[in-house]
Scaffold this active site. Structure first.
Site, PDB file in Angstrom:
ATOM      1  N   HIS A 111       0.821  -1.215   0.000  1.00  0.00           N
ATOM      2  CA  HIS A 111       0.000   0.000   0.000  1.00  0.00           C
ATOM      3  C   HIS A 111       0.854   1.263   0.000  1.00  0.00           C
ATOM      4  O   HIS A 111       0.347   2.342  -0.274  1.00  0.00           O
ATOM      5  CB  HIS A 111      -0.913   0.012   1.233  1.00  0.00           C
TER       6      HIS A 111
ATOM      7  N   ASP B 200       3.802   9.375  -0.726  1.00  0.00           N
ATOM      8  CA  ASP B 200       2.642   8.586  -0.298  1.00  0.00           C
ATOM      9  C   ASP B 200       2.356   7.514  -1.341  1.00  0.00           C
ATOM     10  O   ASP B 200       2.432   7.798  -2.540  1.00  0.00           O
ATOM     11  CB  ASP B 200       1.417   9.511  -0.160  1.00  0.00           C
TER      12      ASP B 200
END
Ligand code: F6P
Length: 474
Positions: free
Chosen positions: A155, A363
């Site tokens: 992720h 991110d």
């Protein structure tokens, strides 16, 4: 259809507790649709030796969780996972604090997960493991003779091999991902970095454009940008914007434009840099003073780790400085809140905001960016100011893309977002929204599981159905 077994460190146990994890938000709907098992840590630290796993069953899903003893919590979770892997995978080798003891704890907990998982597994289950806490799990299961299809999804970002090799024992940890049949990443950049690592550092030969030969198997590498439930989220935001909670917040704005930021308190999110940009904005665009309120919602996390306490202090100081410098008796420019809010409440706030600030330094994806986009009123949408270093920038190319290290540039983008004519706002929002509908959460899980199940022959089939929009011209 084979049974699906999902394994992750955090489990979205349906006990009504609100959590801020992107991973749980992504997995829960996929599992609910198909049914199966979700195995992982309960989030609790056991006093002494942990008891047997506990199971809660709801909506065709068995949620099976184990407690961790204090040593494991310290060495595995706070230690290797969050003091070593988290910073390194976010390109912050400088923050990594490696110890052999924590590495031992990491492998010990992966063995412990395998011990418990084995008790549940059937030979034809497909197993989908999530995130950096559990990179070696497949190899451990293989060593124990399990032949199940095993997939892994990261992720968070995957940096280039030049950074990955800075991780002591990367040969055991990162190369351990070769135990999986399919390794999925959020973006092309992440997948390319890992492929370069496999080719150059592990010395694997390519079996195809997307596959690598490893022992007697092929390891497929794919790109699966995690999505949100775009249309249902829009409906939820529409309802939530009219809720008592949001009405009260908006009434307290007294007609001022709302700028919103929502992030876990984490150094990867670029919060001090963002506050600095807001400070520049108030300094350089004085006409907005008294006319905007910036609401920064920042639940704390990983509070036992020093870097997290440090960032909390830094942010608190910046908030005090900004409000002290620019605030007036009748106006507080910046509201800073550490309390977690429900997704419904956030959806309503996103819809009511004129500007969404999502400016991480790095991110994997950033679902706040996608949820902010999904939540907007298409007739009168707010503007997303988005870091080019968030995975979401690939699909939200019609946002105002910024470099989060350039505080002046971010300040200019905030001004531009507030000033943007309605036609341009609508056009940018439509472009991003359409992409997020195509690549929503359902597609993410279906594409990953389709490949893992062997329904498609190569990870090339995991490419996007439509090309992503190009980056917006600045
Ligand atoms: O993928 C990142 C993640 O594991 C997400 O679940 C969430 O964004 C966050 O990290 C949660 O962190 P923790 O489980 O350490 O609270």
């Amino acid at each position: 259809m084979a049974r699906l077994v999902v394994v992750s460190n955090r489990v979205g146990i349906p006990d009504g507790t609100a959590r801020a994890g992107g991973l749980e938000v992504a997995i829960r709907p996929a599992l609910k649709k198909r049914g199966g098992v979700w195995f992982g840590w309960s989030g609790k630290v056991a006093e002494g030796t942990p008891g047997p796993a506990k199971t809660v069953t709801q909506d065709k899903v068995d949620y099976v969780t184990v407690d961790l003893p204090q040593d494991d919590y310290d060495e595995f979770y706070n230690g290797f996972a969050n003091r070593v892997l988290w910073p390194i995978l976010h390109y912050r080798l400088d923050l990594a604090e490696f110890t052999r003891r924590d590495l031992g704890g990491y492998f010990r907990v992966n063995q412990f997960f395998a011990d418990n998982l084995e008790k549940l597994l059937r030979p034809d289950d497909i197993i989908w493991v999530h995130d950096y806490h559990l990179m070696p799990l497949a190899q451990i299961l293989r060593e124990r003779g399990h032949k199940n299809r095993l997939g892994f999804f990261l992720h968070i970002p995957c940096p280039p091999p030049e950074i990955l090799t800075g991780l002591p024992n990367h040969e055991r940890v990162v190369a351990g991902l070769c135990g999986y049949d399919l390794v999925g990443f959020q973006t092309e950049n992440d997948a390319n970095n890992f492929s370069r690592y496999l080719a150059n550092e592990v010395g694997l030969k390519r079996a195809s454009d997307t596959g690598f030969r490893y022992e007697d198997r092929v390891v497929e590498v794919g790109i699966f940008p995690v999505g949100v439930e775009t249309e249902p989220f829009e409906r939820m935001a529409r309802r939530a914007a009219a809720s008592q909670f949001v009405s009260k917040v908006m009434a307290s704005m007294a007609g001022r434009a709302l700028i919103i930021g929502v992030d876990r308190l984490d150094y990867s999110k670029g919060i001090p840099e963002r506050l600095h940009a807001f400070e520049r904005f108030l300094g350089n665009f004085q006409e907005w003073r008294g006319l905007v309120t910036y609401l920064q919602i920042t639940p704390t996390s990983r509070t036992d780790i020093r870097e997290y306490a440090d960032i909390g202090r830094l942010v608190g100081e910046a908030v005090g400085r900004i409000n002290g410098t620019f605030g007036e008796a009748s106006w507080t420019p910046l509201r800073y809140i550490n309390k977690a809010h429900s997704r419904t409440a956030l959806a309503g706030l996103y819809r009511s905001a004129r500007v969404g600030l999502v400016t991480p330094l790095r991110d994997g994806m950033n679902l706040v960016a996608k949820e902010f986009t999904a939540a907007q009123d298409p007739d009168d949408p707010g503007v997303l100011v988005l870091s080019r270093f968030a995975g979401a920038a690939r699909e939200c190319g019609a946002a105002l893309l910024v470099n989060p290290y350039d505080s002046e540039g971010v300040a200019i983008a905030i001004n531009r977002a507030l000033d943007m004519p309605i036609e341009e706002r609508r056009m940018r929002h439509q472009a991003n929204f359409a992409t997020l509908v195509k690549n929503d959460l359902g597609h993410w899980a279906e594409r990953f599981l389709g490949l893992l199940d062997g329904e498609a022959s190569s990870a090339a089939a995991a490419g996007f159905a439509e090309p992503m929009p190009r980056r917006a011209a600045r």
